[in-house]
Design an enzyme around this catalytic site. Structure first.
Site, PDB file in Angstrom:
ATOM      1  N   TYR A 148       1.597   0.352  14.839  1.00 33.92           N
ATOM      2  CA  TYR A 148       0.471   0.323  13.604  1.00 33.92           C
ATOM      3  C   TYR A 148       1.025   1.471  12.209  1.00 33.92           C
ATOM      4  O   TYR A 148       0.849   2.529  13.076  1.00 33.92           O
ATOM      5  CB  TYR A 148      -1.254   0.930  14.509  1.00 33.92           C
ATOM      6  CG  TYR A 148      -2.460   0.331  13.222  1.00 33.92           C
ATOM      7  CD1 TYR A 148      -2.791  -0.874  13.296  1.00 33.92           C
ATOM      8  CD2 TYR A 148      -2.615   1.306  12.625  1.00 33.92           C
ATOM      9  CE1 TYR A 148      -3.098  -1.418  11.666  1.00 33.92           C
ATOM     10  CE2 TYR A 148      -3.456   1.157  11.894  1.00 33.92           C
ATOM     11  CZ  TYR A 148      -3.500  -0.423  11.320  1.00 33.92           C
ATOM     12  OH  TYR A 148      -4.681   0.017  10.329  1.00 33.92           O
ATOM     13  N   ASP A 179       0.622  -1.375   0.003  1.00 35.63           N
ATOM     14  CA  ASP A 179       0.032  -0.001  -0.242  1.00 35.63           C
ATOM     15  C   ASP A 179       0.991   1.813   0.062  1.00 35.63           C
ATOM     16  O   ASP A 179       1.571   1.505   0.841  1.00 35.63           O
ATOM     17  CB  ASP A 179      -0.666  -0.278   1.724  1.00 35.63           C
ATOM     18  CG  ASP A 179      -1.559   0.683   1.512  1.00 35.63           C
ATOM     19  OD1 ASP A 179      -1.660   2.360   0.329  1.00 35.63           O
ATOM     20  OD2 ASP A 179      -2.503   1.105   2.469  1.00 35.63           O
ATOM     21  N   LYS A 208      -2.601  -2.189   7.651  1.00 34.61           N
ATOM     22  CA  LYS A 208      -2.626  -3.556   7.836  1.00 34.61           C
ATOM     23  C   LYS A 208      -2.284  -4.773   7.062  1.00 34.61           C
ATOM     24  O   LYS A 208      -1.487  -3.694   5.832  1.00 34.61           O
ATOM     25  CB  LYS A 208      -4.110  -4.567   7.862  1.00 34.61           C
ATOM     26  CG  LYS A 208      -5.308  -4.272   8.986  1.00 34.61           C
ATOM     27  CD  LYS A 208      -4.688  -5.517   9.880  1.00 34.61           C
ATOM     28  CE  LYS A 208      -4.919  -5.111  10.886  1.00 34.61           C
ATOM     29  NZ  LYS A 208      -4.637  -6.354  12.257  1.00 34.61           N
ATOM     30  N   SER A 238      -5.922 -32.344 -10.440  1.00 34.17           N
ATOM     31  CA  SER A 238      -4.538 -33.368 -10.332  1.00 34.17           C
ATOM     32  C   SER A 238      -3.953 -33.568  -9.581  1.00 34.17           C
ATOM     33  O   SER A 238      -2.554 -33.935  -9.373  1.00 34.17           O
ATOM     34  CB  SER A 238      -3.513 -32.924 -11.697  1.00 34.17           C
ATOM     35  OG  SER A 238      -4.489 -32.472 -12.679  1.00 34.17           O
TER      36      SER A 238
END
Ligand code: F6R
Ligand code: MG
Ligand code: MG
Length: 375
Positions: A230, A12, A233, A244
């Site tokens: 922080y 981000d 996120k 398969s």
């Protein structure tokens, strides 16, 4: 036999209207740089996607996992987008996930999320790349368990003799920086005892037990553990190989049919339902309480080291099927219900995790108001 690697690196580095979505120019810029990388032979093919406020690069090559050239190319993309687009346009949280200044051989520990898987191509090799926004790596624990260890989700575990032998899960302890391998079905209960604690133990890889064939790889970055605070996120990515003798595409997607609760959402501080959305229908605009958390699923074939999609490298939009409308409806209802609890646990994440948010600053102010009492 040449081995092919799929590398997904995302970050981000800024968005429009708060933490909602990147500009189209950012995605186009990433394509331009990766096209140069393709022309000079660094990557064999690539695709650029966005989910919520994240930009992701899906790259294929023969250089193996954690290759400095691949990681440097991705770092260059995010660095240049930040300098040339996000900062001049004053986009929101410009350069947010670039936690370090100089590149040092790998993007691991520098902010961007990474998932990579190296394998020998089978006769035909379908893969799915999942990308989520407004949540953290532990969000994949529940679906990965369902896909590779729960016969109520994956019929092949009962019916297909190859899947019947089980899978090996590599679990990473994010606190202590260590990994352990557990085999299902024999050690299912032990595995669950770890991965139920989604903020500490995350599944990083899955292998087929019969022959150690790589089946899945997830990003495990915890930005808050790198930065100590922080910083948004981690918005994880996940690569799964299918069919398969591996779970079928439909079995893999089934794990997302009931919107389970994941941590993240507003201010990285709330539990919300993970909503499967279509990127073609532009359903990845996170708008209710900065969410709810969401996931897109991109499907390809891998052939001779390249992504093969429905139109060139354009992937199948696996959550476009109208079936998923019901799931989205359910997720919206759960989101509204969770919000009725406001800032009360368990709608708000646990105290330990809140330490990486801005809440401690609020609590600090109140500390002088407490008087000592005998317990
Ligand atoms: C979630 C997220 C947002 C922000 C929120 C507050 O991952 O990034 O929910 O936490 O919008 O952002 P600031 O503090 O930048 O205003
Ligand atoms: Mg953001
Ligand atoms: Mg994000």
């Amino acid at each position: 036999m040449v081995r092919t690697t799929v590398s997904v690196i995302k970050a981000d580095v800024g968005s429009v209207a708060g933490h909602v979505c990147p500009t189209i120019s950012m995605v186009e810029y990433a394509k331009k740089i990766l096209e140069e990388g393709r022309e000079t032979g660094i990557v064999k093919s690539f695709y650029v996607y966005s989910v919520g406020d994240d930009v992701g690069l899906v790259m294929t090559h023969h250089k193996g996992e954690n290759n400095p050239e691949i990681h440097e190319l991705a770092w260059k993309v995010f660095k240049e987008i930040t300098e040339k687009i996000s900062k001049p346009l004053k986009l929101y949280a410009a350069g947010q996930d670039l936690l370090k200044d100089a590149f040092s051989g790998t993007v691991k520990g520098m902010g961007p999320g990474v998932a990579e898987i190296e394998f020998e191509e089978r006769g035909s090799d379908p893969i799915i790349v999942f990308a989520a926004d407004k949540t953290s790596p532990g969000a994949w624990n529940l679906p990965l368990y369902k896909i590779f260890a729960d016969p109520f989700n994956t019929a092949g575990l009962v019916i297909d003799p190859v899947l019947h032998e089980g899978f090996i899960f590599e679990v990473m302890d994010l606190r202590e920086g260590r990994t352990a391998k557990l085999k299902t079905p024999e050690e299912s209960y032990d595995l669950l005892s770890l991965i139920g604690t989604t903020n500490r133990y995350v599944i990083s890889k899955v292998y087929r037990a019969k022959d150690n064939e790589p089946a899945a790889s997830a990003s495990t970055t915890r930005l808050s553990y790198i930065a100590g605070k922080y910083v948004g996120k981690d918005d994880p990515v996940l690569i799964i190989r299918a069919q398969s003798g591996l779970p079928a595409v439909g079995e893999i997607l089934s794990a997302f049919a009931v919107p389970f609760l994941v941590p993240g959402w507003m201010r990285g501080s709330h539990y919300g339902p993970l909503m499967p959305v279509s990127f073609k229908k532009k359903q990845n605009v996170v708008s209710y309480f900065d969410g709810p958390p969401r996931v897109i699923a991109m499907g390809w074939q891998i052939a001779e080291g390249k992504l093969v999609g429905v139109d060139g490298v354009e992937p199948v939009d696996l959550f476009e099927d109208p079936f998923w409308d019901t799931v989205r409806q359910k997720a919206s209802e759960i989101a509204l219900y969770m919000r009725t609890m406001g800032e009360f646990m368990p709608a708000r994440i646990e105290q330990e995790e809140m330490e990486y948010t801005t809440l401690p600053k609020v609590l600090e102010k109140l500390s002088s108001r407490f008087i000592e009492v005998k317990p």
